[in-house]
Design a protein around this motif. Structure first.
Motif, mmCIF file in Angstrom:
data_model
loop_
_atom_site.group_PDB
_atom_site.id
_atom_site.type_symbol
_atom_site.label_atom_id
_atom_site.label_comp_id
_atom_site.label_asym_id
_atom_site.label_seq_id
_atom_site.Cartn_x
_atom_site.Cartn_y
_atom_site.Cartn_z
ATOM 1 N N LEU A 106 30.606 35.811 29.881
ATOM 2 C CA LEU A 106 31.528 36.525 30.863
ATOM 3 C C LEU A 106 32.034 35.717 32.183
ATOM 4 N N LEU A 107 31.313 34.568 32.286
ATOM 5 C CA LEU A 107 31.689 33.790 33.399
ATOM 6 C C LEU A 107 32.690 32.614 32.901
ATOM 7 N N PHE A 108 32.576 32.091 31.753
ATOM 8 C CA PHE A 108 33.232 30.937 31.284
ATOM 9 C C PHE A 108 34.149 31.191 30.216
ATOM 10 N N ASP A 109 33.962 31.990 29.300
ATOM 11 C CA ASP A 109 34.687 31.893 28.097
ATOM 12 C C ASP A 109 35.853 32.623 28.193
ATOM 13 N N ASP A 110 36.713 32.420 27.320
ATOM 14 C CA ASP A 110 38.186 33.469 27.233
ATOM 15 C C ASP A 110 38.010 34.238 26.245
ATOM 16 N N THR A 111 37.387 35.518 26.446
ATOM 17 C CA THR A 111 37.278 36.557 25.564
ATOM 18 C C THR A 111 38.088 37.635 25.757
ATOM 19 N N ASN A 112 38.541 37.780 26.898
ATOM 20 C CA ASN A 112 39.570 38.941 27.233
ATOM 21 C C ASN A 112 38.669 40.220 27.279
ATOM 22 N N THR A 113 37.352 40.108 27.797
ATOM 23 C CA THR A 113 36.377 41.371 27.794
ATOM 24 C C THR A 113 36.640 41.754 29.193
ATOM 25 N N ASN A 114 36.766 42.872 29.459
ATOM 26 C CA ASN A 114 37.086 43.602 30.766
ATOM 27 C C ASN A 114 36.735 45.136 30.868
ATOM 28 N N GLY A 115 35.865 45.345 31.802
ATOM 29 C CA GLY A 115 35.464 46.803 31.820
ATOM 30 C C GLY A 115 34.412 47.154 30.963
ATOM 31 N N GLN A 116 33.677 46.461 30.380
ATOM 32 C CA GLN A 116 32.648 46.561 29.404
ATOM 33 C C GLN A 116 31.189 46.621 29.618
ATOM 34 N N VAL A 117 30.320 47.325 29.076
ATOM 35 C CA VAL A 117 28.848 47.183 29.103
ATOM 36 C C VAL A 117 28.417 46.714 28.163
ATOM 37 N N LEU A 118 27.857 45.292 28.117
ATOM 38 C CA LEU A 118 27.278 44.677 26.904
ATOM 39 C C LEU A 118 25.648 44.886 27.053
ATOM 40 N N VAL A 119 25.180 45.789 25.885
ATOM 41 C CA VAL A 119 23.790 46.106 25.852
ATOM 42 C C VAL A 119 23.067 44.943 25.023
ATOM 43 N N VAL A 120 22.024 44.450 25.815
ATOM 44 C CA VAL A 120 21.157 43.633 25.119
ATOM 45 C C VAL A 120 19.650 43.978 25.154
ATOM 46 N N ASP A 121 19.065 44.768 24.227
ATOM 47 C CA ASP A 121 17.892 45.413 24.221
ATOM 48 C C ASP A 121 17.141 45.611 22.795
ATOM 49 N N GLY A 122 17.421 44.448 22.026
ATOM 50 C CA GLY A 122 16.822 44.341 20.697
ATOM 51 C C GLY A 122 16.919 45.403 19.938
ATOM 52 N N GLY A 123 18.120 46.363 19.984
ATOM 53 C CA GLY A 123 18.385 47.649 19.481
ATOM 54 C C GLY A 123 17.361 48.733 20.004
ATOM 55 N N GLY A 124 16.609 48.584 20.932
ATOM 56 C CA GLY A 124 15.843 49.659 21.316
ATOM 57 C C GLY A 124 16.196 51.161 21.672
ATOM 58 N N SER A 125 17.660 51.041 22.023
ATOM 59 C CA SER A 125 18.388 52.159 22.482
ATOM 60 C C SER A 125 19.194 52.868 21.391
ATOM 61 N N ILE A 126 19.300 52.177 20.104
ATOM 62 C CA ILE A 126 20.272 52.750 19.015
ATOM 63 C C ILE A 126 19.384 54.000 18.391
#
Lengths: 248, 85
Positions: free
Chosen positions: A228-248
């Motif tokens: 999110l700091l360095f790459d050009d991914t055009n990602t904006n206004g998003q929440v990226l979940v990183v939880d090993g799938g615990g919340s699915i």
């Protein structure tokens, strides 16, 4: 054809709460990428002091209470004087909670809201003003939590602050109208946090309910901060979940 | 703050269980899970005690997780009361 160009990679980043754990790992990663970083915490650890000493031209460190808005503004000014115009921010500093809402004192609720919601909103305002006054475009990252999306007992005030930040992040992405990329990273429960308050039986149960069988570690989150700091991914206004799938 | 005896707290604990049609075992060493005393039952007891002493007894969850028996509950409440004095 549009003449709009992608928002450039971060060059000078403010990281709140960079003295240990995830915050320190984020600071280290920014340094490893060759960028500059200004970070603060209430207590500056020897590890952070060593990093600043090793990179005196690229790392600025200070002891600042995140809830002291005047001290925060002074810190940002010092950081710009030393490192150059700030163009990015990682809102990482937060305090935890482990108490049922009915047994959490009003003073404790106020402290959680002040540290986890008001302080990052004020810091974000300060950095956005510097971005607009300086480089013109930039990136904001909020470290929030899976608690903002799922209910967990003992985390009512904490969850409300993280949900508030996710909401603020989306509004900022709109409000800054393409000049700033604003996103959140929502980690699941960190192994270190959990082991400090839970017994082995409870830890084992939580791990069993996580499809990957692994609780979150700082090194799982850092690549997303880098993205999110360095790459050009055009990602904006998003929440990226990183939880090993615990919340699915 | 008015102090409550261990017996008074035990009596309040009985009231909490009675609302659910359950009886509080006489032996303080009885495990809580053997008669269905859950964390929110502890919260209900704590609120009863608060009403009686007219003070809030706020506490974090880790302390609760070590509670296993009726005696542990009574000890924990006494510790909370003493901390408020």
């Amino acid at each position: 054809m549009s003449d709009v160009t992608p928002i450039p990679p971060a060059s000078v980043t403010v990281v709140s709460g960079g003295s240990r754990g995830l915050g320190l790992a984020i600071v280290q990663s920014i340094v490893d990428r060759g960028a500059k970083v200004a970070t603060f915490a209430r207590t500056v650890t020897p590890e952070l002091e060593a990093l600043a000493a090793a990179h005196p031209d690229r790392v600025h460190v200070a002891s600042v209470d995140a809830t002291d808005s005047k001290a925060l503004t002074a810190f940002v000014k010092e950081a710009e004087a030393k490192l150059g115009p700030i163009d990015s921010l990682v809102n990482n500093a937060a305090i935890g909670q482990d108490s049922l809402h009915i047994h959490t004192s009003p003073a404790k609720i106020e402290q959680i809201v002040a540290t986890n919601l008001t302080a990052p909103l004020v810091l974000t305002r300060t950095v956005l003003r510097r971005i607009l006054a300086g480089p013109g475009r930039g990136r904001i990252v909020f470290v929030t939590s899976i608690c903002a999306q799922r209910g967990y007992a003992g985390l009512v005030a904490y969850s409300s602050t993280k949900g508030g930040l996710d909401s603020a992040m989306r509004a900022i992405a709109r409000e800054m109208h393409g000049r700033v990329l604003a996103n959140s990273i929502a980690p699941g429960f960190f192994a270190s946090e959990m082991s400090s308050v839970l017994g082995q039986t409870q830890l084992d149960a939580i791990t069993r309910r996580t499809p990957t069988g692994l609780l979150v570690e700082p090194e799982n989150i850092v690549p997303y901060v880098d993205l999110l700091l360095f790459d050009d991914t055009n990602t904006n206004g998003q929440v990226l979940v990183v939880d090993g799938g615990g919340s699915i | 703050m008015s102090q409550l005896s261990r017996e008074q707290v035990r009596s309040m604990m009985s009231e909490v269980m009675a609302k659910q049609g359950k009886e509080l075992p006489a032996d303080d060493a009885t495990p809580l899970d053997s008669f269905g005393f859950r964390s929110l039952d502890f919260s209900e007891l704590a609120l009863k005690v608060e009403d009686e002493v007219d003070e809030e007894l706020n506490f974090d969850a880790p302390g609760l997780r070590s509670i296993r028996t009726i005696g542990d509950v009574l000890d924990f409440v006494q510790q909370l009361l003493e901390a408020e004095e």
